[in-house]
Design a protein around this motif. Structure first.
Motif, PDB file in Angstrom:
ATOM      1  N   ARG A  51       0.816  -1.212   0.000  1.00  0.00           N
ATOM      2  CA  ARG A  51       0.000   0.000   0.000  1.00  0.00           C
ATOM      3  C   ARG A  51       0.852   1.266   0.000  1.00  0.00           C
ATOM      4  NH1 ARG A  51      -1.463   3.406   3.834  1.00  0.00           N
ATOM      5  NH2 ARG A  51      -0.481   2.147   5.439  1.00  0.00           N
ATOM      6  N   ALA A  54       2.353   3.105  -3.077  1.00  0.00           N
ATOM      7  CA  ALA A  54       1.484   3.922  -3.927  1.00  0.00           C
ATOM      8  C   ALA A  54       1.401   3.354  -5.336  1.00  0.00           C
ATOM      9  CB  ALA A  54       1.958   5.375  -3.947  1.00  0.00           C
ATOM     10  N   ARG A  78      -3.416  11.136  -6.947  1.00  0.00           N
ATOM     11  CA  ARG A  78      -4.324  10.156  -6.336  1.00  0.00           C
ATOM     12  C   ARG A  78      -3.752   9.524  -5.070  1.00  0.00           C
ATOM     13  NH1 ARG A  78      -5.666   5.906 -10.833  1.00  0.00           N
ATOM     14  NH2 ARG A  78      -6.671   4.924  -9.019  1.00  0.00           N
ATOM     15  N   VAL A  79      -2.566   9.954  -4.665  1.00  0.00           N
ATOM     16  CA  VAL A  79      -1.933   9.385  -3.471  1.00  0.00           C
ATOM     17  C   VAL A  79      -2.311  10.222  -2.255  1.00  0.00           C
ATOM     18  CG1 VAL A  79       0.240   8.785  -2.370  1.00  0.00           C
ATOM     19  CG2 VAL A  79      -0.012   8.523  -4.843  1.00  0.00           C
ATOM     20  N   LYS A  80      -2.962   9.589  -1.279  1.00  0.00           N
ATOM     21  CA  LYS A  80      -3.325  10.285  -0.044  1.00  0.00           C
ATOM     22  C   LYS A  80      -2.130  10.257   0.918  1.00  0.00           C
ATOM     23  CE  LYS A  80      -8.075   8.623  -0.441  1.00  0.00           C
ATOM     24  NZ  LYS A  80      -9.126   7.781   0.212  1.00  0.00           N
ATOM     25  N   PRO A  81      -1.928  11.331   1.667  1.00  0.00           N
ATOM     26  CA  PRO A  81      -0.816  11.339   2.635  1.00  0.00           C
ATOM     27  C   PRO A  81      -0.879  10.184   3.615  1.00  0.00           C
ATOM     28  CG  PRO A  81      -1.711  13.551   2.361  1.00  0.00           C
ATOM     29  CD  PRO A  81      -2.623  12.625   1.612  1.00  0.00           C
ATOM     30  N   THR A  82      -2.085   9.791   4.017  1.00  0.00           N
ATOM     31  CA  THR A  82      -2.217   8.676   4.973  1.00  0.00           C
ATOM     32  C   THR A  82      -1.782   7.349   4.367  1.00  0.00           C
ATOM     33  OG1 THR A  82      -4.547   8.494   4.314  1.00  0.00           O
ATOM     34  CG2 THR A  82      -4.052   9.739   6.324  1.00  0.00           C
ATOM     35  N   ASP A  83      -1.841   7.257   3.037  1.00  0.00           N
ATOM     36  CA  ASP A  83      -1.418   6.028   2.371  1.00  0.00           C
ATOM     37  C   ASP A  83       0.095   5.827   2.443  1.00  0.00           C
ATOM     38  OD1 ASP A  83      -4.002   5.444   1.678  1.00  0.00           O
ATOM     39  OD2 ASP A  83      -3.855   6.283  -0.343  1.00  0.00           O
TER      40      ASP A  83
END
Length: 457
Positions: A51, A54, A78-83
């Protein structure tokens, strides 16, 4: 810095040591070239590691199929900081490799980078043993550990892979007594602890000394690791509680170690005939699910029914143990017996393009790995008790009892996969302990010369 300057430390080594390093470099290149030849199939666990790379999940990686060797990167938008928050040290390694590849302009994430990193860690531990003069130990471990079934983990994004890669180094530093070895043990213990919740006891490996002030930083980092692991584990707590009770306790009380089954699939196929709810005193609501596992049974239950079961599982677990005292001892004995009888080939997730003849000798080792690990651990424990080596006694007791932690963490579901790294360590560490007790020829010669000199004096 010029290349000759980099090579100057190598020139100070003896020719035999230079030959060992050259041999291990050639072995690394050979194994790295064959890295894609063995693999572990996707059983869903690898996504926790992938995960943070990314990568695009458009095909959900086709569960129970081999992991691809490369994945398309997600667009940064499309990459969330939480990811990007790694939930384990194995995930942090994967993320670092992904960031470097993305920084170099790659459009796809190549999994072989992490595979090569694990392989380098793995061979470095064996090299350290060979260079330290323990050629017998290093040679035996080289034969045992250069094994397609073991190396297949490095080519798959499992959190277990990091512990497997660190086993030779962990074993090497466990027997060294200098300051470097002490600190190495501390940080290796932290790396392992931060990899997976089941590896929590490894945090204690580095805490050798009584001078706790020297361990403050390690302990603080360890607490952060533990907090992160507990947070991660909370996402799977419902499934784990289900498996702990309906699968773990149920199989143990049904004497699972005596079943004609030596792997995960065989146990699951036999469970409906072997696990009898009517032979025990159980809560009425629990009886219909007794002997099942969360995947697929619990996961398929309606959400309202899952919510109804979840708060009762811990209470039911202990009430079932106390209401059936005749079976209570099996809570401890069955996980241990089952683990040492298990077949660690794990054919349901292992895959290889190698010919069957090349796999055959390694398959025999994996088939009997549990029994070999038990014998080695018991012999090492006896040696530690005889020599009054408290630390090694604790290590061996931990290795013997570890199956209990696994079963009462997640039941017998995929038991071999969860146990494999520690079962392997339970063979490697005790074997190194036993081989160190064999006097080397050099030591015998030095002793003989000292005796002659004393007699002449």
């Amino acid at each position: 810095m010029k290349i000759p300057a980099l090579l100057s430390p190598l020139r100070r080594l003896r020719r035999g040591q230079q030959a060992i390093i050259l041999l291990m470099c050639v072995l690394f290149l050979f194994l790295a070239a064959l890295a894609g030849g063995t693999y572990r199939m996707n059983n869903g666990d690898g996504w926790r590691t992938l995960r943070v790379a990314a990568v695009d999940d458009q095909n959900s990686y086709q569960k129970m199929r081999p992991y691809p060797q490369s994945f398309l990167f997600l667009p940064l938008a499309r990459v969330k900081p939480t990811d990007l928050v790694p939930v384990s040290s194995a995930a942090a390694i994967t993320e670092t490799a992904a960031l470097v590849q993305r920084g170099l302009g790659f459009e796809r994430y190549n999994t072989l980078w992490v595979c090569w990193f694990y392989l380098a860690l793995y061979l470095s531990g064996i090299t350290a043993m060979l260079l330290s003069g323990r050629k017998l130990i290093g040679g035996v471990l080289l034969v045992l550990l250069v094994n397609p079934y073991i190396l297949s983990y490095f080519n798959s994004p499992f959190e277990d892979s990091l512990l497997i890669a660190l086993i030779p180094l962990l074993t090497f530093f466990a027997f060294e007594r200098n300051v470097l070895a002490h600190h190495a043990n501390q940080w290796l213990g932290l790396l392992i602890t931060a990899s997976k919740v089941q590896f929590l006891p490894f945090f204690l490996i580095g805490l050798r000394r009584r001078a706790w002030r020297r361990n403050v930083i390690v302990m603080l980092v360890g607490m952060l690791c533990i907090a992160a692991l507990l947070f991660k584990n909370s996402k799977f707590s419902s499934a784990n509680r289900y498996n702990r009770y309906f699968n773990g306790l149920a199989y143990s009380m049904a004497s699972v170690s005596s079943w004609d089954a030596r792997d995960f699939d065989a146990r699951r196929a036999l469970a409906p005939a072997m696990v009898r709810a009517d032979a025990l005193r159980l809560p009425a609501q629990a009886a219909p699910y007794w002997g099942t596992s969360y995947w697929p049974t619990g996961d398929a239950l309606p959400a309202a029914q899952q919510i109804e079961l979840a708060p009762n599982l811990r209470r039911w677990y202990w009430s079932t143990v106390f209401d059936n005292p005749r079976y209570a001892h099996r809570v401890v004995t069955e996980p241990i017996l089952t683990a040492f009888k298990a077949d660690y080939r794990m054919n349901y997730i292992f895959g290889s393009s190698l010919p069957a003849a090349a796999l055959a000798p390694h398959a025999q080792l994996m088939r009997h790995l549990g029994a070999l690990s038990l014998i080695a651990t018991l012999c090492s424990l006896a040696l530690a008790l005889y020599g009054r080596q408290l630390r090694f006694t604790i290590y061996n007791l931990f290795l013997l009892g570890y199956p209990i932690l696994v079963v009462y963490g997640d039941g017998y579901y995929e038991l071999e996969k969860h146990l494999f790294p520690t079962t392997l360590l339970g063979l490697v560490f005790p074997l190194a302990h036993l081989l160190r007790a064999v006097p080397s020829r050099r030591a015998d010669t030095a002793t003989a010369r000292a005796d002659i000199a004393a007699a002449g004096g």
